[in-house]
Structures are given as structure tokens and as C-alpha cells.
Design a protein around this motif. Structure first.
Motif, PDB file in Angstrom:
ATOM      1  N   VAL A 129       0.850  -1.029   0.140  1.00 48.61           N
ATOM      2  CA  VAL A 129      -0.004  -0.039  -0.042  1.00 48.61           C
ATOM      3  C   VAL A 129       0.974   1.265  -0.125  1.00 48.61           C
ATOM      4  CG1 VAL A 129      -1.937   1.121   1.119  1.00 48.61           C
ATOM      5  CG2 VAL A 129      -1.715  -1.430   1.322  1.00 48.61           C
ATOM      6  N   GLU A 130       0.756   1.945  -1.088  1.00 44.91           N
ATOM      7  CA  GLU A 130       1.593   3.233  -1.248  1.00 44.91           C
ATOM      8  C   GLU A 130       0.671   4.304  -1.743  1.00 44.91           C
ATOM      9  OE1 GLU A 130       4.707   4.784  -0.418  1.00 44.91           O
ATOM     10  OE2 GLU A 130       3.755   6.395  -1.513  1.00 44.91           O
ATOM     11  N   GLU A 131       0.394   5.498  -1.282  1.00 49.13           N
ATOM     12  CA  GLU A 131      -0.343   6.434  -1.779  1.00 49.13           C
ATOM     13  C   GLU A 131       0.429   7.378  -3.061  1.00 49.13           C
ATOM     14  OE1 GLU A 131      -1.317   9.982   0.766  1.00 49.13           O
ATOM     15  OE2 GLU A 131       0.697   9.777   1.792  1.00 49.13           O
ATOM     16  N   ASN A 132       1.736   7.428  -3.137  1.00 48.66           N
ATOM     17  CA  ASN A 132       2.123   7.897  -4.343  1.00 48.66           C
ATOM     18  C   ASN A 132       2.416   7.077  -5.294  1.00 48.66           C
ATOM     19  OD1 ASN A 132       2.525  10.568  -2.905  1.00 48.66           O
ATOM     20  ND2 ASN A 132       4.146   9.490  -1.650  1.00 48.66           N
ATOM     21  N   GLU A 133       2.221   7.900  -6.586  1.00 53.59           N
ATOM     22  CA  GLU A 133       2.312   6.865  -7.748  1.00 53.59           C
ATOM     23  C   GLU A 133       3.649   6.368  -8.072  1.00 53.59           C
ATOM     24  OE1 GLU A 133       0.509   8.671 -11.232  1.00 53.59           O
ATOM     25  OE2 GLU A 133       1.406   7.155 -12.647  1.00 53.59           O
ATOM     26  N   THR A 134       4.654   7.562  -7.691  1.00 52.29           N
ATOM     27  CA  THR A 134       6.201   7.137  -7.841  1.00 52.29           C
ATOM     28  C   THR A 134       6.805   7.230  -6.748  1.00 52.29           C
ATOM     29  OG1 THR A 134       6.663   9.339  -8.574  1.00 52.29           O
ATOM     30  CG2 THR A 134       6.144   7.886 -10.350  1.00 52.29           C
ATOM     31  N   TYR A 135       8.056   6.721  -6.580  1.00 52.13           N
ATOM     32  CA  TYR A 135       8.920   6.916  -5.431  1.00 52.13           C
ATOM     33  C   TYR A 135       9.911   8.056  -5.647  1.00 52.13           C
ATOM     34  CZ  TYR A 135      11.844   6.413  -1.268  1.00 52.13           C
ATOM     35  OH  TYR A 135      12.599   6.630  -0.234  1.00 52.13           O
ATOM     36  N   GLN A 136       9.858   9.035  -4.897  1.00 53.73           N
ATOM     37  CA  GLN A 136      10.813  10.199  -5.027  1.00 53.73           C
ATOM     38  C   GLN A 136      12.020  10.140  -3.560  1.00 53.73           C
ATOM     39  OE1 GLN A 136       8.826  13.983  -6.498  1.00 53.73           O
ATOM     40  NE2 GLN A 136       6.924  12.413  -6.502  1.00 53.73           N
ATOM     41  N   SER A 137      13.080   9.806  -3.859  1.00 50.21           N
ATOM     42  CA  SER A 137      13.938   9.512  -2.755  1.00 50.21           C
ATOM     43  C   SER A 137      14.611  10.763  -2.074  1.00 50.21           C
ATOM     44  CB  SER A 137      15.271   8.589  -3.288  1.00 50.21           C
ATOM     45  OG  SER A 137      16.104   9.481  -3.885  1.00 50.21           O
ATOM     46  N   CYS A 138      14.279  10.722  -0.817  1.00 49.09           N
ATOM     47  CA  CYS A 138      14.901  11.783   0.144  1.00 49.09           C
ATOM     48  C   CYS A 138      16.317  11.477   0.241  1.00 49.09           C
ATOM     49  CB  CYS A 138      14.071  11.535   1.337  1.00 49.09           C
ATOM     50  SG  CYS A 138      13.662  13.043   2.382  1.00 49.09           S
ATOM     51  N   PHE A 139      16.884  10.365   0.148  1.00 46.75           N
ATOM     52  CA  PHE A 139      18.471  10.033  -0.015  1.00 46.75           C
ATOM     53  C   PHE A 139      18.699  10.474  -1.326  1.00 46.75           C
ATOM     54  CE2 PHE A 139      17.727   5.875  -1.894  1.00 46.75           C
ATOM     55  CZ  PHE A 139      16.486   5.390  -1.347  1.00 46.75           C
ATOM     56  N   HIS A 140      19.747  11.250  -1.477  1.00 42.92           N
ATOM     57  CA  HIS A 140      20.498  11.887  -2.697  1.00 42.92           C
ATOM     58  C   HIS A 140      19.524  12.797  -3.090  1.00 42.92           C
ATOM     59  CE1 HIS A 140      23.579   9.025  -4.173  1.00 42.92           C
ATOM     60  NE2 HIS A 140      23.480   8.983  -2.830  1.00 42.92           N
ATOM     61  N   SER A 141      18.385  13.510  -2.408  1.00 47.91           N
ATOM     62  CA  SER A 141      17.680  14.661  -2.748  1.00 47.91           C
ATOM     63  C   SER A 141      18.664  15.761  -2.525  1.00 47.91           C
ATOM     64  CB  SER A 141      16.566  14.892  -1.936  1.00 47.91           C
ATOM     65  OG  SER A 141      17.047  15.014  -0.579  1.00 47.91           O
ATOM     66  N   ASN A 142      19.734  15.684  -1.697  1.00 50.40           N
ATOM     67  CA  ASN A 142      20.729  16.721  -1.408  1.00 50.40           C
ATOM     68  C   ASN A 142      21.471  16.872  -2.712  1.00 50.40           C
ATOM     69  OD1 ASN A 142      19.996  17.637   1.114  1.00 50.40           O
ATOM     70  ND2 ASN A 142      21.343  16.175   2.287  1.00 50.40           N
ATOM     71  N   LEU A 143      21.848  15.707  -3.299  1.00 56.89           N
ATOM     72  CA  LEU A 143      22.689  15.713  -4.526  1.00 56.89           C
ATOM     73  C   LEU A 143      21.883  16.572  -5.807  1.00 56.89           C
ATOM     74  CD1 LEU A 143      24.372  13.743  -2.848  1.00 56.89           C
ATOM     75  CD2 LEU A 143      24.849  12.438  -5.009  1.00 56.89           C
ATOM     76  N   TYR A 144      20.579  16.431  -5.669  1.00 52.76           N
ATOM     77  CA  TYR A 144      19.725  17.119  -6.638  1.00 52.76           C
ATOM     78  C   TYR A 144      19.814  18.612  -6.253  1.00 52.76           C
ATOM     79  CZ  TYR A 144      15.494  19.989  -7.807  1.00 52.76           C
ATOM     80  OH  TYR A 144      14.838  20.872  -8.327  1.00 52.76           O
ATOM     81  N   ILE A 145      19.682  18.990  -5.086  1.00 53.80           N
ATOM     82  CA  ILE A 145      19.704  20.338  -4.484  1.00 53.80           C
ATOM     83  C   ILE A 145      21.065  21.100  -4.934  1.00 53.80           C
ATOM     84  CG2 ILE A 145      19.834  21.759  -2.403  1.00 53.80           C
ATOM     85  CD1 ILE A 145      17.578  19.914  -1.425  1.00 53.80           C
ATOM     86  N   GLY A 146      22.278  20.115  -4.761  1.00 54.23           N
ATOM     87  CA  GLY A 146      23.406  20.681  -4.862  1.00 54.23           C
ATOM     88  C   GLY A 146      23.849  20.542  -6.486  1.00 54.23           C
ATOM     89  N   GLY A 147      23.062  20.122  -7.453  1.00 54.69           N
ATOM     90  CA  GLY A 147      23.177  20.243  -8.895  1.00 54.69           C
ATOM     91  C   GLY A 147      23.884  18.937  -9.314  1.00 54.69           C
ATOM     92  N   PHE A 148      24.116  17.779  -8.701  1.00 52.43           N
ATOM     93  CA  PHE A 148      24.772  16.880  -8.954  1.00 52.43           C
ATOM     94  C   PHE A 148      23.677  15.749  -9.639  1.00 52.43           C
ATOM     95  CE2 PHE A 148      28.885  17.598  -7.427  1.00 52.43           C
ATOM     96  CZ  PHE A 148      28.761  18.484  -6.337  1.00 52.43           C
ATOM     97  N   LYS A 149      22.736  15.839  -9.421  1.00 51.25           N
ATOM     98  CA  LYS A 149      21.704  14.864 -10.052  1.00 51.25           C
ATOM     99  C   LYS A 149      20.426  15.758 -10.496  1.00 51.25           C
ATOM    100  CE  LYS A 149      22.636  10.488  -8.165  1.00 51.25           C
ATOM    101  NZ  LYS A 149      21.966   9.105  -7.451  1.00 51.25           N
ATOM    102  N   ARG A 150      20.014  15.193 -11.588  1.00 48.92           N
ATOM    103  CA  ARG A 150      18.700  15.932 -12.168  1.00 48.92           C
ATOM    104  C   ARG A 150      17.493  15.224 -11.385  1.00 48.92           C
ATOM    105  NH1 ARG A 150      20.614  13.304 -16.597  1.00 48.92           N
ATOM    106  NH2 ARG A 150      18.668  11.992 -16.477  1.00 48.92           N
ATOM    107  N   TYR A 151      16.319  16.032 -11.267  1.00 48.59           N
ATOM    108  CA  TYR A 151      15.361  15.491 -10.350  1.00 48.59           C
ATOM    109  C   TYR A 151      14.956  14.044 -10.881  1.00 48.59           C
ATOM    110  CZ  TYR A 151      11.632  15.283  -6.906  1.00 48.59           C
ATOM    111  OH  TYR A 151      10.903  15.050  -5.975  1.00 48.59           O
ATOM    112  N   GLU A 152      14.641  13.985 -12.002  1.00 46.20           N
ATOM    113  CA  GLU A 152      14.201  12.633 -12.872  1.00 46.20           C
ATOM    114  C   GLU A 152      15.208  11.565 -12.069  1.00 46.20           C
ATOM    115  OE1 GLU A 152      14.464  15.885 -14.275  1.00 46.20           O
ATOM    116  OE2 GLU A 152      15.633  15.099 -15.740  1.00 46.20           O
TER     117      GLU A 152
END
Lengths: 111, 425
Positions: free
Chosen positions: B63-86
Motif C-alpha cells: 500500500v503506497e499513496e504516491n504513484e512514484t517513489y521520490q527518494s529523500c536520500f540523494h535529494s541533497n545531490l539534486y539540490i547541489g546540482g549533482f543529479k537531475r530530479y528525474e
């Protein structure tokens, strides 16, 4: 096992047979495979079971078993660098290393 | 949607056979049922391992309410410009197609422990023989005076993924040169101990890269010390000079209040006015569904049996990941994924008679400080004296070579790929 066919099993109190399986340590090749599978589940958080790797963590499937055990042994003795693997290998017995070597050695790379 | 017999047959054609000893697969009515609540590193991993390794003998529902999983881990790397959000977005489809897991896209709102049913937001009830709860955290919106749920757009937390993550990046991009970012760090225990400090590093990296080196980041911490502090701080000085300033309670003398309308932060020592951006990371607790079911005290986390990950309150319920007290194991994705495997082994043993082994645990937390410069901390753990206790730990050292730091970051990147493959494929 008959109890698996129950319509709406309310409880899963173990039958005599199942209880024996749980109580005794599994012996022989089947037991090694089960142990290997359980230990391997910890490895696949970092080492992809498909054999794919983006470089920083090497693939460990399909290795000759002796080579696999030797690598873990070297980490355990801190003869090989890498604090993560040294810590993991330090708690693996030789039997466990062998079970892991057999489990991963039998896997083929996925394209 | 429930898996059909055909789905199961097709799925297990590709399932790995090596090393699995379990009762023969039983299809159709009467299989033991495990419901898993939460599709993050705890829940998705537990669902997959239960379904895969039981070879269909256990009916698994996720049971999961979100259609996709968006990881909190490595979200800092997105914030830092090291990963694209996708790159931090993942899909659940393979869990259904490969392993026959029934995916229920809905919010689980309540556990009826007497009837052994999970109640969904739309009123549907899912009966279980065993329940795996991995709901993550809830934020304590009243833990910083002046801050509230209504204020989380003006002063984002970014401690749950999705919109909040992107908001953090938007706010960062709008900081002018010479502007001040104030981060209010959380008190223990909280999700991802080194996370706030990795994020501050990412703030400094982006600001420096974009020619805004006169901006500064002030971390106000209710804690006397923080994870990997002895490694972070020399590295901050080396990489970012004086851009990041950390203040512990003895210096700031208490975080008094914030004003989301004016961007003001008041401490016992100083008042920060007209902050370009205030990142409030509040105190945390187990997800509501676990607390409401009586599995955790008010405002707290769930106590578990260290040998099995079962709730000490209800032996039919396992609690994984951030929602539980896991002794010396930190609240991390790595820990949740690791605990899930112990849980899957235990439940398969109970429900199908498969072999079980003593639980053992491991964790590593990587933090990126700057390009090709990551640090880590971790350890192995075992049940001891009624809790999950650290047996041996390791940590990056200040003054390590650039090559070691580069290799640590390469590990970090490879780990992310591996844990996501482990969870979702």
C-alpha cells in the motif's frame, strides 16, 4: 503441507514438520544455499544482483568461488583497503564466505 | 488490483532460483497474506523479498499513496546540482510484473489490530495475517515557535521528498550574493543524521559555483554535536572558507522563534533579520498510522524486538525504517533496506517454514561535501541486551587523500543505483 491450503487460515501455528525445520539448523547443501541467500540479501543493497555496476562498487556475481573467498578473507584481515568491506568481512566465518561464494558464483550477469 | 495466476506464473519465470529453500509455491486461495504499508526503502524491499523468496507462497500487498517513489536520500545531490530530479524518481511497476505483488495506490489511514485489517482512506479494508509497517516520519510542526504547516512553503523543511525538495532548490537559487541562509537543524532522533550537514555543503557548493561566495549559511543546532562533525567541519573550511557557520546550543543559547512573514530567526544570542532563506528541519516522530495504532508512544517511535523487527506491542506487526527505534542503527534508507531483509526472512519462516538465521544488520551513510569529495560513516550491528547494538563502526578521517574521497563518492553513487535496483527491480 496441508495447512497452506486452508481457506482462511486465522493463524499459522507451525505444524510439527515446519517446527522441526525451524528448530534445527538446516544441514547440508540446501542449508548452505539458504544461508547464502540470506547473507547475500545484505550484499545486494550495494552490489547489484544483476551484475550491473556504475564503477564505484564492483560486481560480485559469477566469480570463481576460491577467488571470492580469498577477497573476503583479505578484507577481513585488513590486507585489502576499504573500511566498509573490512567491517563486513570481519564478522563472516569461513563457512559463511563459502556459502556467499557459492550463491553469487552461480549467478549469471543480466544484460 | 490483485495479481492473477497468469501474472504470477510469468513473473516467477524470471525470479532468481539460486539459494532459495522454501515450501513449494501455493497459488490461489488460502495463501498467508502480508500487507506492507509504505513503499520506501523499508516497505518496497520487504514486499519484494517476501514475494520473490516465497515464490508465490505468500500473498503480498503493498500500500503506497504516491504513484512514484521520490527518494529523500540523494535529494541533497539534486539540490547541489549533482543529479537531475528525474534521477531520484522511481516506479513500482516491476514489483507487480516481476513478483506478483498487489500494488494498492491509496493512503493507509488506520490499523485495526483486533480484526487484523488495514483501513484505507477510501474505506476499503485489507485483511492481513502479518503486517509490515514502514510509514516513515511525521514532522513536529510545533517544535519551532512561529513555524507551522502553513509556514512550510515560506520556510521549507525539505525533509519529505517531492515538492518540498524542489522548493529548497528554488529558494537556494533566489539567494542573492551576500544573503544569509539560516538552517535550523533537528534534535535527535531524526531521519538521516548527517543529512542537514550534507545539505549545508550543497548550499555552499551551489552558491560558490554561481559566484555568490559572499552568501553565508548559519546552522543553528539544538544538538551539542552532529554526525561526522569532525570530518565535515575541516572540509567545510577547506572547501568553502567561512561560508558555513555552525552554532551549537552553548553559543546560540536557544532557538527562540521564527517569523515566516519577515524571514526572521531569533535565538538567545542573536536575531537574524531578512534572511534570504530559512530552512527549518523540525523534530520528528513515527508516521501517524503507527502512533495511532498504539505501536509508539505519543510523539515517539516504535520499539521493536531486535532479533525480528517485530513491534514489542503486537507480534503480528513488523515496523521498519525511520518509524522504529533501531538502537544504534541510524534512521537511513540503507538501514531500512537492511532491516527489511531480516523481516522478510522472519516472516517467511513463520508463514512457510523456510529456514531462519540470526539477524545481523549493517549501515553506511555517505555525505557529499563537494565535487568528488564524499565522507562516510557506518557499522555492523547485532541484537544485544534487548536492542540493536553497534559491534564495529567506521568513519572517514579528516585529512584523507583526495583519491579516497573521490572513491567514497563513487561508492555513494554506486550504492544509490544498487539500492534502487534492490527495491524496485
Amino acid at each position: 503441507m496441508r495447512w497452506l491450503h486452508a481457506r482462511r487460515p486465522a493463524e499459522f501455528a507451525l505444524t510439527g514438520v515446519a517446527a522441526l525445520l525451524m528448530a534445527a539448523a538446516p544441514a547440508g547443501a540446501a542449508g548452505d544455499r539458504a544461508l547464502g541467500a540470506y547473507l547475500a540479501s545484505e550484499c545486494t543493497g550495494c552490489h547489484q544482483i544483476s551484475g550491473r555496476s556504475s564503477g564505484g562498487i564492483p560486481p560480485i556475481i559469477g566469480w570463481p568461488e576460491e577467488q571470492f573467498v580469498a577477497a573476503l578473507d583479505a578484507y577481513g584481515r585488513k590486507q585489502r583497503d576499504g573500511t566498509t568491506m573490512q567491517t563486513i568481512a570481519a564478522r563472516l566465518s569461513r563457512d559463511e564466505m563459502t556459502a556467499l561464494a557459492a550463491y553469487f558464483g552461480a549467478l549469471a550477469a543480466k544484460p | 488490483m490483485t495479481a492473477t495466476r497468469r501474472d504470477l506464473m510469468a513473473g516467477f519465470g524470471t525470479a532468481l532460483a539460486a539459494g532459495t529453500l522454501s515450501a513449494p509455491a501455493v497459488l490461489g486461495q488460502g495463501r498467508p497474506r502480508v500487507v506492507v504499508v509504505g513503499g520506501g526503502p523499508g516497505g518496497a524491499t520487504a514486499a519484494k523479498y517476501l514475494a520473490r523468496d516465497s515464490r508465490g507462497a505468500i500473498a503480498v500487498t503493498l500500500v503506497e499513496e504516491n504513484e512514484t517513489y521520490q527518494s529523500c536520500f540523494h535529494s541533497n545531490l539534486y539540490i547541489g546540482g549533482f543529479k537531475r530530479y528525474e534521477e531520484i524518481v522511481h516506479r513500482y511497476d516491476a514489483l507487480a510484473s516481476a513478483y506478483g505483488i498487489a500494488l494498492v495506490r491509496s493512503r493507509a489511514t488506520q490499523i485495526d489490530r483486533d480484526r487484523k485489517e488495514v483501513v484505507l482512506g477510501d474505506g476499503r479494508r485489507l485483511p492481513y495475517d502479518r503486517l509490515v509497517l514502514s510509514p516513515g516520519i511525521d514532522l513536529k510542526y510545533d517544535s519551532v515557535a512561529g513555524w507551522s504547516k502553513e509556514a512550510e512553503e515560506a520556510m521549507p523543511h525539505g525533509w519529505k521528498p517531492g515538492r518540498q525538495t524542489q522548493l529548497i532548490r528554488e529558494k537556494l537559487d533566489a539567494v542573492p550574493d551576500g544573503g544569509t541562509i539560516v538552517m535550523i537543524a533537528p534534535p535527535n532522533p531524526y531521519r538521516c543524521p548527517p543529512g542537514p550537514y550534507e545539505r549545508a555543503s550543497m548550499f555552499a557548493h551551489v552558491l560558490k559555483q554561481s559566484g555568490r561566495s559572499k552568501a553565508r549559511i548559519v546552522i543553528l543546532d539544538p544538538k551539542e554535536s552532529f554526525s561526522k562533525q569532525g570530518v565535515f567541519m575541516p572540509d567545510w573550511e577547506k572547501r568553502y572558507g567561512a561560508m558555513i557557520e555552525w552554532l551549537g546550543p552553548k553559543v546560540h543559547d536557544g532557538i527562540t522563534s521564527v517569523d515566516p512573514k519577515t524571514g526572521t530567526v531569533v535565538t538567545g544570542f542573536e536575531t537574524y533579520e531578512n534572511c534570504a532563506f530559512v530552512n527549518v528541519i523540525p523534530a520528528q516522530m513515527a508516521g501517524a498510522i503507527a502512533r495511532d495504532a498504539g505501536l509508539a508512544p505519543a510523539g515517539g517511535y516504535c520499539t521493536i524486538d531486535p532479533a525480528t523487527m517485530k513491534s514489542v506491542v503486537d507480534s503480528d506487526i513488523i515496523v521498519l525504517g525511520d518509524a522504529c527505534h533501531a538502537g544504534d542503527m541510524p534512521k537511513s534508507a540503507f538501514s531500512a533496506n537492511n532491516q527489511a531483509k531480516v523481516a522478510a526472512m522472519v516472516l517467511r519462516g513463520e508463514l512457510t517454514g523456510s529456514p531462519t538465521f540470526p539477524a545481523r544488520y549493517f549501515n553506511t551513510c555517505w555525505s557529499l561535501v563537494d565535487t568528488d569529495d564524499a565522507i562516510k560513516v557506518g557499522g555492523r550491528y547485532e541484537p544485544r541486551d534487548g536492542r540493536i547494538a553497534a559491534v564495529e563502526t567506521f568513519i572517514s578521517q579528516p585529512g584523507e587523500s583526495a583519491e579516497i574521497r573521490r572513491q567514497t563518492q563513487a561508492e555513494n553513487i554506486a550504492w544509490y543505483d544498487a539500492i534502487c535496483a534492490d527495491m524496485f527491480t
